[in-house]
Design an enzyme around this catalytic site. Structure first.
Site, PDB file in Angstrom:
ATOM      1  N   PHE A 138       0.876  -1.172   0.000  1.00  0.00           N
ATOM      2  CA  PHE A 138       0.000   0.000   0.000  1.00  0.00           C
ATOM      3  C   PHE A 138       0.913   1.221   0.000  1.00  0.00           C
ATOM      4  CE2 PHE A 138      -2.589   2.953   2.743  1.00  0.00           C
ATOM      5  CZ  PHE A 138      -3.795   2.919   2.059  1.00  0.00           C
ATOM      6  N   LEU A 140       1.037   5.017   0.077  1.00  0.00           N
ATOM      7  CA  LEU A 140       0.324   6.276   0.301  1.00  0.00           C
ATOM      8  C   LEU A 140       1.291   7.388   0.725  1.00  0.00           C
ATOM      9  CD1 LEU A 140      -2.599   7.483   0.527  1.00  0.00           C
ATOM     10  CD2 LEU A 140      -2.588   6.784   2.924  1.00  0.00           C
ATOM     11  N   SER A 147       1.067  12.157   7.633  1.00  0.00           N
ATOM     12  CA  SER A 147      -0.268  12.327   8.221  1.00  0.00           C
ATOM     13  C   SER A 147      -1.174  13.134   7.298  1.00  0.00           C
ATOM     14  CB  SER A 147      -0.148  13.035   9.572  1.00  0.00           C
ATOM     15  OG  SER A 147       0.552  12.220  10.483  1.00  0.00           O
ATOM     16  N   GLU A 379       0.008   3.651   9.740  1.00  0.00           N
ATOM     17  CA  GLU A 379      -1.448   3.602   9.496  1.00  0.00           C
ATOM     18  C   GLU A 379      -2.205   4.639  10.329  1.00  0.00           C
ATOM     19  OE1 GLU A 379      -3.237  -0.296   8.894  1.00  0.00           O
ATOM     20  OE2 GLU A 379      -1.245  -1.080   8.502  1.00  0.00           O
TER      21      GLU A 379
HETATM   22  N1  COS Z   1     -14.071   6.999   5.039  1.00  0.00           N
HETATM   23  C1  COS Z   1     -14.641   7.616   3.962  1.00  0.00           C
HETATM   24  N2  COS Z   1     -14.445   8.932   3.690  1.00  0.00           N
HETATM   25  C2  COS Z   1     -13.680   9.638   4.535  1.00  0.00           C
HETATM   26  C3  COS Z   1     -13.071   9.068   5.665  1.00  0.00           C
HETATM   27  C4  COS Z   1     -13.305   7.693   5.904  1.00  0.00           C
HETATM   28  N3  COS Z   1     -12.776   7.085   6.958  1.00  0.00           N
HETATM   29  N4  COS Z   1     -12.356  10.016   6.304  1.00  0.00           N
HETATM   30  C5  COS Z   1     -12.513  11.151   5.616  1.00  0.00           C
HETATM   31  N5  COS Z   1     -13.315  10.923   4.547  1.00  0.00           N
HETATM   32  C6  COS Z   1     -13.748  11.894   3.559  1.00  0.00           C
HETATM   33  C7  COS Z   1     -14.426  13.090   4.238  1.00  0.00           C
HETATM   34  O1  COS Z   1     -15.810  12.835   4.419  1.00  0.00           O
HETATM   35  C8  COS Z   1     -14.190  14.200   3.228  1.00  0.00           C
HETATM   36  O2  COS Z   1     -15.122  14.039   2.187  1.00  0.00           O
HETATM   37  P1  COS Z   1     -15.673  15.308   1.319  1.00  0.00           P
HETATM   38  O3  COS Z   1     -14.503  15.843   0.541  1.00  0.00           O
HETATM   39  O4  COS Z   1     -16.719  14.714   0.437  1.00  0.00           O
HETATM   40  O5  COS Z   1     -16.192  16.300   2.322  1.00  0.00           O
HETATM   41  C9  COS Z   1     -12.808  13.871   2.668  1.00  0.00           C
HETATM   42  O6  COS Z   1     -12.620  12.454   2.889  1.00  0.00           O
HETATM   43  C10 COS Z   1     -11.689  14.655   3.360  1.00  0.00           C
HETATM   44  O7  COS Z   1     -11.791  14.424   4.763  1.00  0.00           O
HETATM   45  P2  COS Z   1     -11.055  15.350   5.841  1.00  0.00           P
HETATM   46  O8  COS Z   1     -11.393  16.791   5.540  1.00  0.00           O
HETATM   47  O9  COS Z   1     -11.346  14.833   7.187  1.00  0.00           O
HETATM   48  O10 COS Z   1      -9.533  15.108   5.434  1.00  0.00           O
HETATM   49  P3  COS Z   1      -8.176  15.708   6.010  1.00  0.00           P
HETATM   50  O11 COS Z   1      -7.336  16.092   4.862  1.00  0.00           O
HETATM   51  O12 COS Z   1      -8.466  16.723   7.075  1.00  0.00           O
HETATM   52  O13 COS Z   1      -7.467  14.402   6.647  1.00  0.00           O
HETATM   53  C11 COS Z   1      -6.846  12.780   8.317  1.00  0.00           C
HETATM   54  C12 COS Z   1      -7.912  13.758   7.749  1.00  0.00           C
HETATM   55  C13 COS Z   1      -5.685  13.496   8.993  1.00  0.00           C
HETATM   56  C14 COS Z   1      -7.623  11.983   9.343  1.00  0.00           C
HETATM   57  C15 COS Z   1      -6.321  11.847   7.197  1.00  0.00           C
HETATM   58  O14 COS Z   1      -5.525  12.549   6.289  1.00  0.00           O
HETATM   59  C16 COS Z   1      -5.539  10.682   7.739  1.00  0.00           C
HETATM   60  O15 COS Z   1      -6.105   9.668   8.143  1.00  0.00           O
HETATM   61  N6  COS Z   1      -4.190  10.793   7.746  1.00  0.00           N
HETATM   62  C17 COS Z   1      -3.322   9.698   8.153  1.00  0.00           C
HETATM   63  C18 COS Z   1      -2.951   8.896   6.994  1.00  0.00           C
HETATM   64  C19 COS Z   1      -2.281   7.645   7.344  1.00  0.00           C
HETATM   65  O16 COS Z   1      -2.831   6.815   8.021  1.00  0.00           O
HETATM   66  N7  COS Z   1      -1.054   7.512   6.838  1.00  0.00           N
HETATM   67  C20 COS Z   1      -0.311   6.310   6.998  1.00  0.00           C
HETATM   68  C21 COS Z   1      -0.292   5.603   5.688  1.00  0.00           C
HETATM   69  S1  COS Z   1      -0.346   3.887   5.766  1.00  0.00           S
HETATM   70  S2  COS Z   1       1.214   3.328   6.709  1.00  0.00           S
END
Ligand code: COS
Length: 395
Positions: A138, A140, A147, A379
């Site tokens: 994966f 990303l 983050s 993650e």
């Molecule tokens: N499932 C479905 N849709 C989701 C979702 C989920 N779990 N989380 C967010 N979304 C959607 C939101 O609803 C929003 O949709 P719209 O554009 O239609 O409004 C869109 O995605 C953006 O969401 P949000 O504004 O919350 O995004 P951010 O850019 O603020 O990011 C975090 C939020 C920080 C939580 C996210 O970027 C994240 O999880 N980061 C960590 C990534 C990660 O785990 N990295 C490690 C990689 S794997 S080792």
């Protein structure tokens, strides 16, 4: 520093918690059969890349990887089952964190194909993942977007075949994977709404996955460089510009399973601490006779159970579609944050209880101390989970 030949242990993970109403007979059956299999594997873990390949082959041959895909693609159960993933990871991590890693990455690496792939893409990849014939990854994270996923710089342009340029880093299974699920910007002005997923085969021209990254515990990682990497055959994966949601949905499933892995490591540390306290003589008693030791063990057991209950709830909510999608995401975030943070504390307390033996290379608590650390980061770091939970409580 890597481990060596896996040592069998007399310690066993308990299955008492499987009686909780979150689980059914399927999960109990996995938890009953898996320990004996896992404990009998004699994988040489000195070289993490070779060991990971070996684990994938063994997990595939024994049928355990079938829990990483749905039944119609050669999987064991009708759908990806979060509770099965949690139980498998918890048990594998108890014996070998590298076995857990090899298992989990097959699921995470192919998760976006399970959730968003066309049936042709699913048929081309998922049965081979379930048999352990193709290793998945994966992709990303980027050097300047961990983050903050939406800040990624990798771009894909349809010209007319999709053409990818950019760098992904900290990619688990990097260098040993047969294919990568890569996320790239397809509409750079649209933030999280301008990201698309692609399947990039290892041998695709323009892909270089040879830059290995070494971390404190056995864990194959690499940086991927894509320079005019054309992915005509498999593109795109899911909807164009729908990649951010696909990535988040994939992470929602696997975040609860990271919590499962942390639980397995914490349960092993607790079992090691109890065994050590019972046999270690001190001041004419055993260590276990002292109230200080009993208090520590009591605290450790409660920390493990707190993480376990949140983890099982999150997995059960997803499998049985309890609550809204947001509530399920928040439950997964709470589980990942609590189980990994608590596991770190439990392992640290177990190491402290072992004294000098605890920091000796080759002791189980010493390797667990290194193994657990990255789970609080990958993650979605603890701080990302706090953000997800914090945003939800303010709504
Ligand atoms: N499932 C479905 N849709 C989701 C979702 C989920 N779990 N989380 C967010 N979304 C959607 C939101 O609803 C929003 O949709 P719209 O554009 O239609 O409004 C869109 O995605 C953006 O969401 P949000 O504004 O919350 O995004 P951010 O850019 O603020 O990011 C975090 C939020 C920080 C939580 C996210 O970027 C994240 O999880 N980061 C960590 C990534 C990660 O785990 N990295 C490690 C990689 S794997 S080792």
């Amino acid at each position: 520093m890597s481990g060596a030949l896996m040592q069998p242990t007399a310690l066993k993970p308990s299955t008492e918690h499987l009686a909780l109403p979150f689980f059914d007979a399927t999960h109990l059956e996995i938890a009953t059969r898996l320990p004996e299999w896992a404990n009998a594997q004699d994988v040489n873990e000195a070289d993490d890349r070779a060991a990971c390949r070996d684990w994938v082959r063994r997990l595939g041959d024994a049928g355990w990887l079938r829990y990483c895909v749905a039944a119609e693609h050669g999987g064991a159960l009708p759908q990806l089952d979060s509770r099965a993933l949690v139980v498998l990871r918890e048990t594998l991590a108890f014996y070998s964190p590298l076995a857990d890693f090899a298992f989990a990455m097959q699921g995470l690496g192919s998760g976006a194909i399970s959730l968003g792939g066309t049936s042709a893409q699913q048929q081309a990849y998922l049965p081979a993942v379930a048999r352990g014939e193709k290793i998945a990854a994966f992709a990303l994270s980027e050097p300047h977007a961990g983050s903050d996923v939406a800040a990624m710089a990798t771009q894909a342009v349809a010209a007319p075949a999709w053409n990818l340029n950019g760098t992904k880093t900290w990619i688990s299974n990097g260098g040993i994977a047969d294919f990568y699920c890569v996320f790239a910007k397809t509409d750079p002005q649209a933030g999280s709404r301008g990201i698309t997923a692609f399947i990039v085969d290892k041998n695709e021209a323009g892909l270089d996955d040879s830059e290995h990254i070494h971390v404190m515990a056995p864990h194959p990682l690499a940086t991927l460089k894509m320079r005019d990497c054309k992915v005509a055959g498999n593109a795109p994966l899911g909807e164009v510009n729908g990649g951010f949601k696909l990535a988040m949905q994939t992470l929602d499933i696997f975040r609860a399973s990271v919590a499962g892995a942390a639980l397995g490591m914490a349960r092993r540390a607790l079992a090691e601490a109890i065994a050590h306290a019972r046999q270690r003589s001190m001041f004419g008693h055993t260590l276990a006779d002292f109230q200080l030791t009993q208090a520590k063990l009591g605290e450790m057991a409660a920390l493990v159970d707190a993480g376990a209950l949140l983890t099982y709830r999150a997995a059960w909510m997803r499998d049985t579609q309890q609550g809204s999608m947001k509530e399920r995401s928040v439950a997964a975030a709470m589980a990942k944050m609590t189980a990994t943070e608590n596991a770190q504390r439990v392992i640290d307390m177990a190491l402290q209880m072992h004294g000098g033996l605890g920091v000796m290379v080759g002791s189980k608590v010493e390797s667990l101390y290194r193994d657990i650390r990255s789970l609080r980061i990958y993650e979605g770091a603890t701080e990302v989970q706090q953000l997800i939970i914090g945003k939800a409580v303010l709504q």
